[in-house]
Structure formats: C-alpha cells, structure tokens
Design an enzyme around this catalytic site. Structure first.
Site, PDB file in Angstrom:
ATOM      1  N   GLU A 295       0.829  -1.197   0.000  1.00 46.49           N
ATOM      2  CA  GLU A 295       0.000   0.000   0.000  1.00 46.49           C
ATOM      3  C   GLU A 295       0.870   1.256   0.000  1.00 46.49           C
ATOM      4  OE1 GLU A 295      -2.495   0.761   3.390  1.00 46.49           O
ATOM      5  OE2 GLU A 295      -3.998   1.760   2.159  1.00 46.49           O
ATOM      6  N   GLY A 428       4.023   1.581  10.588  1.00 42.28           N
ATOM      7  CA  GLY A 428       3.825   1.060  11.941  1.00 42.28           C
ATOM      8  C   GLY A 428       3.213  -0.318  11.869  1.00 42.28           C
ATOM      9  N   ASN A 432      -2.727  -6.120   5.526  1.00 39.29           N
ATOM     10  CA  ASN A 432      -2.944  -7.139   4.492  1.00 39.29           C
ATOM     11  C   ASN A 432      -3.938  -8.193   4.976  1.00 39.29           C
ATOM     12  OD1 ASN A 432      -0.446  -6.047   3.216  1.00 39.29           O
ATOM     13  ND2 ASN A 432       0.450  -6.979   5.041  1.00 39.29           N
ATOM     14  N   GLU A 465      -5.551  -2.333  12.833  1.00 38.33           N
ATOM     15  CA  GLU A 465      -5.322  -3.230  11.686  1.00 38.33           C
ATOM     16  C   GLU A 465      -6.432  -4.268  11.574  1.00 38.33           C
ATOM     17  OE1 GLU A 465      -3.248  -2.067   9.757  1.00 38.33           O
ATOM     18  OE2 GLU A 465      -2.274  -0.754  11.199  1.00 38.33           O
TER      19      GLU A 465
HETATM   20 ZN   LIG Z   1      -4.865   1.907   8.687  1.00 37.53          ZN
END
Ligand SMILES: [Zn+2]
Length: 1026
Positions: A295, A428, A432, A465
């Site tokens: 990304e 950080g 995925n 995440e």
């Molecule tokens: Zn994010």
C-alpha cells in the site's frame, strides 16, 4: 519539554501506518475508452486546487509531474488571449464601438484581418490541443518534434505507447491471478511468473497494466479454454509504471483471456514492494528476511498487475523457498512439496476477491504461538528471540476478533489471521488481509520494559489493523481520494474497540489530544478536504496524513454521537453488508446510513459538508437572557487570508451540543441543535448561569463565547471545576488558546483560564495545558529568549509544582496515573525542577552499576535514561545497551534518550547512523529527527540534516510519504524568523519540480509565517506580564 510528546506513537502505520482529485486530462484516445472514474462535479467544486482544471482540454499524459507547467501554461494562454483581444481593441483593427454604443459595419480590410486572426487563433488552439506534450513554460516548448508521439507517450523501445493516462483504462478487468515467486535470500534476486485471467469489457487491441522495475522475459496470451499460447509484444512506459500488451488480434467483448508473464527482479532496498530486511539472530549472526509493503502503489513492483484498489480479483499464490525458511501469505497453506534438494514449494489457498495492495507474503525464519477462536486460527509471529513478547498481542487479537465480529455482525471470512512482527519497516503496521505486518514496537509487549503508553500503543495498533479486515479489506475505497473510508474508520474503530474491550486504557482521551493537534493543522490555508482529488503517486502518498486518519475518525465520532449508538451501528452494518467484496465512495456510506435513518435525517447532506469542505467551523456564541445567538464561519489561524473569502460560502451542518448550569451532570444528556445556516437563535426554557458548547468535545469545531461568558467559565473552573467533565475542561483550554492565537481573546485570559489547574487531577486537561504552554516555550527558547522561556516554566511550576512533587518513582497506579507521572516527571527533569534530575541520575547510576540488569520502572525509564545520557560515559553505556537489548520497547526509550543529549557531534552521528541503517535501523530515523528537532541544540542540526540528505531521504522514503511529510514539518515548525522563512522557502523553491504541489511544504512555510506573526503580536505583552 516535548512540544509534540507522542505524535510518533499516536499516529500508527499508515501514520506511522503510513496526503485532490485531479482531472483526467483529455487525451485523444485511440481506443475511445471512457474514463473508468469520471470526475464528480462536487469534487471539483470543493477543491481549491481545482484551478488546474483551467487546462482541461489541453490534453496531457504527464499531468502529475508537470501540472505546474500546465497552470503556468493556462495562465500564459489566458493572458496571451486577453492581451491579443485587448490588442485588437486598442489597435482599432476590429469592431469599433460608436459613441452611442452601437457597432459600425466592419470594412473589407477589417474583415480580412479578422479572418486571418481567426485562422491563426484556431491554428494555435489546434496546435495546443494536438501537442499536449508541449508545455508553455519559461523554457518554452519541451519537444521540438511535433508529431503523433506527442498524443501518446513513447515506450522504452521507441514505439508509441497506447495509453496516456495515469489511471488504467476500464476496457479490461482482471478476474484471477495465479502468482509464482522464487525469492533467493542469498542472491537477493526474485524470479516470478503471473497468469492473469482478464475479461474484456470493450473491444480493444491492448491490455494496459502496472509493472515497476520488473524485467519481463516472456509474455503470452491465449483465449481461456484454448491451449495455444501466442507470444505477445510488451511495451513499457516507466514514467507511469505501466506496460501495454499488444494483442495479435482484436480482443473480443465478453471473452476471457489469459495473460502469462515471466519476469525477474531484485528484492527491494527500500521499504516498498517485496523488500529485504537484515537482522541479527540469537547468535548475533546476520540473517535475511523478505516481506511486502504494497500500500498504496507497490504491488506493481512485485508482480505485473492492475494496481488500483477497485480492480478486485482472487489470487492463487505459490512461493518456492529454502527448506529452513518458512513462508506466510494472506491465506492458509494448501500444499507443501519438495522441489529439489533443499528447496520446497508452498501453495496457498486462493484468496477472496480483494485489491492488489492487500496481497502480502513473508519469507524468513519466524516462530509463532496460536489460538483458535470461532473457527479462525489466530497466530502471532516474531523473530525466534522475541517469542517471549507475543502473548499479549495474541490475547488482544483474539478479543478484538470476537468484538468486531459481533459489532459488525459479519464474520471474519478467513480461516486464519496472522500478526507478524518484523524487524525493519517504515510503516507502523499494515493490514494485508489475513496477514497483518507490524513493526516490533507495535506488536511486542514486554512486562518489564513496556510502559503504560507502550501497552496502549500495541493494543491500539492491533485494533486498527483488525478493523481494516472489514473497513478496507472487505469493503474498499474505490480510489485513493476516499482513503479516509479505510483509515478514518479504522482509527475511529481503534478507540471504540478499546473503550469497549479495554476500558481501563482510557483511550478516548488520546483521540481528544490528537484531535486538538489535527485541528491546528486543519486550520491552515494549506489544509485540504478529507476527501481530496488525487492522482500522482506523491498526492496519493500524501493522503496518509492526520486529516485522513484523525479528522476522519473525529467526524465519525461526531456522527455517532448525533445519530446515537444504535442507529450509527446499524448504518455501518448496512454499509458493510451492501458493499462486501466491493468498492465504494464516501456517498455509499451516507446512502447506507440514510437507509437506516429513513428520511428522518439526511446524513448525506450533513456529512458532505464535513468531508468536502476544507477546514472546520468556528462557532461564535452570544447569550442574552434565554436566547443564544450562534453563528458559524471557517476557523483559520491566519487572518485576512484569501481562503477566508473562498470559504465564505461554506455552511457546515453542525450538530451543536451544549450543557448548562441547570443540567445534572450525572444524568446529563447534551442538548443537540443542528446548525445548518450561517446563524441561528436557540431558545432555552429557562435562564441559566452558564452554558458550555461542544460537550465532551465530541464535535469537530471550536467555540468562541462573548467576553462575559468566557469570564463566567473561567470563574466556574476556579470555583468548581468538576461541574464540567475532564474532556470539557481540556476542550476549553484548547479553544481559548486557539482563539488567543488569532487575537480573538487576550492571551492573558487564556492564562487566567488555566489558573485552576492547581486543583486538576485529570490527565486530559493537564496534557492539553502543557501542550499549549510547550508551544509558547519552544518558540521563545528557539529564539534564544531563555529568561522569558524560563518564566513560562515558572508558570507551569506554579500550577503543577505540587503535583510534580507528589509523584513516586514507581509503576504504581492506574494507567491514567502512570501516564500523568511520565509526563510530569519528564517535564520536571527537562527543566531541572526540584530534585528530579538528581533522583533520575541516581537511578541511572544504579542501573549502570548493575550492568543494565536492575529493573527500572517502565513509565519513567525514558526520563532516567535521558538524565544518564547527559554525560559522555552515560551516553556511551546507553548506546552499548541499545545494541544489546532485545526489547523494542526498551530500545525505543534508549534511542530517544540518546537523541536528547546536548552534544551536537553525537546528534549528527545518530542521524547519519540511522540513515545508513547499520548501527541503528533506518525505520528509527523519524523518531530520531523528531526528538532532535525539539531540543535547543538540535533543532538547527535537524533541518540542516534534512536539507543535506534530501535526495537520499526521498529515495529511501518517497517524497509524499508520512515519514518525509513529518520530518519536514518537525524540523521547521519551531522557526519564527524571516531569515528562516526565506531559507526554507528558498530550499523548496530550488526543488520546485518535485515539491511545489505538496501540502506539507505549504504547511511548513505557513507555520513559520504564523510563528512570526504570533511573536510580533504577543512578545511585548508576554514580556510585560508573564
Ligand atoms: Zn490503517
């Protein structure tokens, strides 16, 4: 003092985790394909930079890099046409106006001249239109040869490349990828092949897709179901990272074709794509690992693909590796077979339909622990020596998985979820699908060395995440202009999930502090709308900023409070359900919410004002008896700016909340009023002693009261500050200092308001007051006004001295108390208050004498290390311990202490060592520069370092990256002189081609200008009364 105490930890990946929709230029298109992503009129309307639309129709395939040229060219053209027409009038060769206003009949000579002029004008327009490559700049036309290749760019082999836009055409869509990779961790080369099944939407002869830095060795194409593979020609256009496959025959609508490409590449040296990482194992031997960070735009550098988020496909991934390594990818492993001696091949299950930027794989030696929940196997992976620090992450991930499945009412769709800590990454963490990748400080938790703040960081980044598994992975923004749909949501969900699952972490106060900081940025002329038009890679990378993350999250928080928890939750469940495995724009979210509100409230009308306008409102409140007059305007930190005129028509739909002296706080529900006009009157049912707007600071706006009402609130805090809640108290401090900066309230009043702090026990208001005073202190200190800066410190001591004296050097107390202790003791030691430095130095000496074996309270570890590193011996000992420590939490505190020395040679060494990446990892460079920029001896060094190493920095970290954005802002934000302003401007002007359109460069320059203004306005007054 730390003017920005914890920005680093508070802005994960994508912040740490790793900021205008540009009109697609009109290019003559051989294939006559319509644009996949038509420009939304609204996007243009609200985008101040849409001035570039002036050049619409000129046609250009290099808009991203040469838009400055185009704006110049447009201006030049406009001017030249204007001059020409005025020239015609002045020369009297054209129509003449009679004194009575009527036009005379033109003479034959005039008509001939007019026709000639017209022909010339038409020819000029034709030339401009047909020669888009030619730009009108100071240097004149870039190309001399005006021929067909100017409409389309040239491929590397000199042939015409059949596509001129940055975005891919929509005539072909990918359905399935079968990807094979064989990375070699000895030679650092990678061999790969990809088979992409594509579907033809419109008849064409070319397939355009992305590829960057790949050496394509073979390309074939065949109709699906036919075995005969035909070799095809591949054209490359590296400037747009695109390749074109020239089909031997027409590709027919509705048919599926299989495109097969063999290629080779090098594992990347940067933090993007499929990159290599070196680390030391338990025996201190150098080892290698390879991992991905795709990304936003780097999947194309690992395999040829349609690298735009809306092109969702399935991926069947096969990786060949050395026997001693292991591999991980998005999906569980299906088969492992031995290929040759020492080489095995892993094949993973086919993924669900997803975007390319979410594809991931890791190859290396990793160890894990696992736990199953609701038929999903959750595992946390780390380097073998760090396996003792992964338990907290596993427990936390399992809790969040259960929470999110319940909250979103959609099961996590994969059978496994891996969280992996890798030793070197710029981000950080990265979300995925099924394979979350973290830096070690955001996943590993060590009881002995991780502080309260560290624990919160790990918990929050995991929550963030994991929220992406729904927001981002299951439902994805269609294009990067709506990145906030991913990041604003994941950030919002972090705080919501933490509040519900780990209430003792008090994380909502952290969001409040971040919101204050983000509003400072958003109140600049250089700010941009949350949903902004973007096209070039720099613009896309720049979207990963505080506005996308924190403003996005704050707006959702405001909406949730307005709609109520249940309606809001039903709205997002509806959105996720409606768009699972699809791609969305902001309006899709509001439409899903409107289905729930069912006409009672128009969420779309309300939220578009927040997403598409730049900045946020200032609400001015005037009270007279029971009537409250409220009025809105844009809040800008600079007065008299041109943006004030351009935003004069902004009308936010503001869900105003307020409470009064007649509310009972325990059972209090704020009263809400939707202000969607310029001004309005609110009638109270009875007269009240005081009124406070923006309850709990749940709204994204600043409130200004009349002079008497400010005084009433100041008196209220003095008399009974608990009449307001901690967040409201913090909010008043933020608002009054922000207004004082504009001169709307005298600075003395702001200081009067914080006088009540002697009675304050809550962290949020104390942190906010310290933050505001730090800003003033830093400006004075960096101007060498130590005596005056010392008086700011004295003011803090007067307010908080008692509290500082009562702090213990332990890890006891609630998490909030631990955080407050960290902040106060760090402040006390930095300014040599009381016995703080002596106590810290004693602790350090004992720790050093024990050779680092003695346990040190984690919350004050950084303060102790900082005191110890003031001496040469202490600094060198700490550096040795830094290289030996296996706890990333501990290392991070050591590094910050090392970067807070006053020895400039050491500071320069630290920055250089980190840039080289040998002694200190390059991932730490941001932390080092941010720390050094804050200190008196370091702030000029940091800026010099950034200037001198600009090329290296932007190569390693990319021009638009969060990293580069922030080192520029951090290393210049404390300048407040004309000389520094000129220097910073001159530096970036010398890099004009690369930096002229970057928000953060504008932000850096504007911040210095505001600092200069602030000093001019307030310095004399401060000297008088502080
Ligand atoms: Zn994010």
């Amino acid at each position: 003092m730390e003017p920005f105490p914890s920005d680093r930890i508070q802005l994960p990946r994508n912040m740490i985790e790793n900021s205008m929709f540009e009109e697609e230029p009109d290019v003559v298109d051989l294939a006559k394909e319509p644009c996949l992503h038509p420009l939304e009129p609204d996007e243009v309307e609200y985008e101040p930079r849409s001035s570039r639309l002036l050049v619409r129709g000129l046609g250009e395939h290099e808009m991203d890099e040469e838009e400055e040229d185009y704006e110049s060219s447009a201006k030049l053209l406009g001017m030249s046409f204007m001059n020409r027409s005025s020239g015609l009038r002045n020369n009297g060769a054209g129509y003449r106006q009679n004194p009575d206003g009527s036009c005379s009949v033109p003479s034959t000579r005039t008509m001939v001249v007019c026709v000639v002029v017209l022909v010339i004008a038409v020819s000029v327009i034709m030339v401009i239109y047909l020669l888009p490559k030619c730009t009108f700049t100071k240097e004149g036309c870039h190309k001399r040869n005006h021929s067909m290749e100017f409409i389309y760019p040239l491929a590397t082999n000199g042939k015409v490349f059949p596509w001129a836009k940055i975005r891919l055409p929509s005539n072909i869509v990918p359905l399935r990828y079968s990807l094979f990779l064989q990375p070699n961790l000895t030679t650092m080369k990678c061999v790969g092949s990809v088979r992409i099944t594509v579907n033809v939407i419109q008849v064409t002869w070319n397939i355009i897709l992305h590829s960057s830095g790949l050496n394509i060795t073979k390309a074939t194409l065949n109709l699906e179901g036919r075995s005969q593979e035909k070799p095809v020609e591949v054209l490359e256009y590296p400037k747009h990272n695109q390749i074109a496959i020239v089909a031997p025959e027409t590709l027919l609508v509705g048919q599926n074709y299989i495109l097969s490409l063999d290629y080779s590449s090098n594992l990347s040296d940067t933090y993007y794509g499929f990159y290599k990482i070196s680390y030391k194992d338990e025996q201190s031997e150098k080892r290698w690992l390879a991992a991905t960070q795709f990304e936003p735009l780097a999947a194309r550098s690992a395999f040829p693909c349609f690298d735009e988020p809306a092109f969702k496909s399935t991926f069947l991934i096969t990786i060949r590796r050395d026997e001693q390594h292991s591999t991980l990818s998005n999906m569980p492993k299906n088969t492992t077979v031995s290929v040759t001696d020492g080489i095995v091949q892993d094949e993973f299950y086919t993924t669900l339909k997803m975007s390319t930027y979410l594809v991931a794989f890791v190859v290396g030696e990793l160890k894990n622990i696992s736990q199953e929940t609701n038929r999903t196997l959750v595992s946390v992976y780390a380097m073998p020596q760090n396996l003792g620090q992964v338990e907290y992450a596993l427990d936390t991930a399992v809790k969040f998985l259960e929470f999110y499945q319940k909250y979103f009412y959609i099961d996590y769709p994969l059978k496994k979820l891996d969280l992996v800590a890798i030793p070197d990454t710029e981000a950080g963490a990265m979300e995925n699908w099924g394979l979350l990748i973290f830096r070690e400080t955001t996943l590993l938790y060590d009881n002995k060395t991780s502080s309260a703040v560290d624990k919160k960081l790990v918990t929050r980044v995991i929550a963030h995440e994991m929220a992406h598994q729904w927001f981002g992975n299951l439902v994805t923004m269609e294009w990067w202009n709506d990145l906030w749909l991913n990041e604003g949501f994941a950030t919002f969900m972090e705080y919501l999930a933490l509040k519900e699952t780990f209430p003792d972490l008090h994380s909502d106060e952290d969001l409040l502090n971040l919101q204050f900081k983000t509003m400072r940025k958003d109140a600049l002329n250089s700010s941009h709308p949350v949903s902004s038009a973007v096209q070039s890679s720099e613009q896309i990378e720049e979207m990963f900023d505080a506005l996308t993350y924190i403003k996005g999250a704050s707006l959702l928080l405001m909406l949730k409070n307005y709609l109520g928890e249940d309606v809001f939750k039903a709205g997002i469940q509806n959105y996720l359900l409606n768009h699972s495995y699809g791609s969305t724009q902001s309006d899709d979210l509001w439409d899903s919410m409107n289905e729930i509100t069912n006409g009672t409230l128009d969420v779309k009308a309300m939220m578009r004002t927040w997403i598409l306008y730049t900045g946020f409102p200032l609400v001015t409140v005037k009270r007279k008896g029971k009537t409250i007059h409220v009025e809105q305007e844009r809040f800008l930190r600079s007065t008299g700016s041109e943006n004030q005129t351009s935003s004069a028509s902004y009308l936010w739909h503001i869900p105003l909340t307020y409470m009064t002296s007649n509310h009972n706080l325990t059972f209090h529900f704020p009263t809400v009023y939707l202000l969607n006009q310029k001004s309005a009157k609110i009638e109270l049912s009875e007269e009240v002693k005081w009124v406070k707007f923006n309850v709990d600071m749940n709204g994204y706006y600043i409130v200004h009261y009349a002079e008497e009402d400010w005084q009433i609130l100041i008196d209220l805090l003095q008399r009974d500050h608990t009449a307001l809640r901690p967040k409201d108290r913090a909010n008043l401090i933020n608002d009054i200092f922000s207004l004082a900066g504009l001169g709307k309230v005298p600075l003395t009043k702001a200081f009067d308001l914080i006088d009540y702090l002697t009675k304050e026990d809550s962290t949020a208001p104390i942190s906010q007051a310290l933050f505001q005073l730090n800003l003033i202190y830093s400006l004075l200190e960096k101007r060498g006004m130590q005596e005056l800066a010392g008086r700011v410190v004295n003011r803090v001591v007067k307010l908080l001295g008692n509290k500082i004296d009562h702090q213990t050097w332990t890890d006891n107390g609630t998490l909030s108390e631990q955080e407050l202790r960290s902040t106060l003791l760090s402040f006390a030691c930095d300014h040599n208050l009381g016995t703080c430095s002596t106590t810290a130095t004693d602790w350090f000496k004992k720790w050093k004498d024990s050779n680092g074996t003695m346990s040190v309270p984690a919350d004050i570890m950084k303060t102790i290390f900082t005191a110890g590193a003031k001496t040469r011996e202490g600094w060198e000992f700490l550096l040795t311990m830094y290289t030996l420590s296996v706890s990333e939490a501990e290392k991070s505190k050591m590094l910050e202490a090392l970067a807070r020395t006053d020895d400039v040679r050491k500071l320069i060494w630290l920055m250089q060592a980190s840039l080289e990446g040998d002694h200190i990892r390059a991932q730490e460079l941001f932390h080092i520069i941010a720390t050094i920029s804050q200190s008196f001896p370091g702030h000029l060094l940091a800026w010099d370092f950034v200037k001198e190493n600009w090329e290296k920095l932007t190569q390693k970290f990319h021009l638009g990256s969060f990293f580069v954005q922030n080192i520029v802002i951090m290393s210049t934000c404390q300048f407040s002189t004309e000389a520094h302003l000129l220097e910073v401007k001159t530096f970036f002007e010398s890099k004009l081609e690369d930096t002229s359109q970057l928000h953060y460069v504008e932000e850096a320059i504007e911040t210095i200008q505001l600092n200069i203004q602030w000093m001019e306005k307030n310095l004399a007054k401060l000297q008088q009364w502080l």
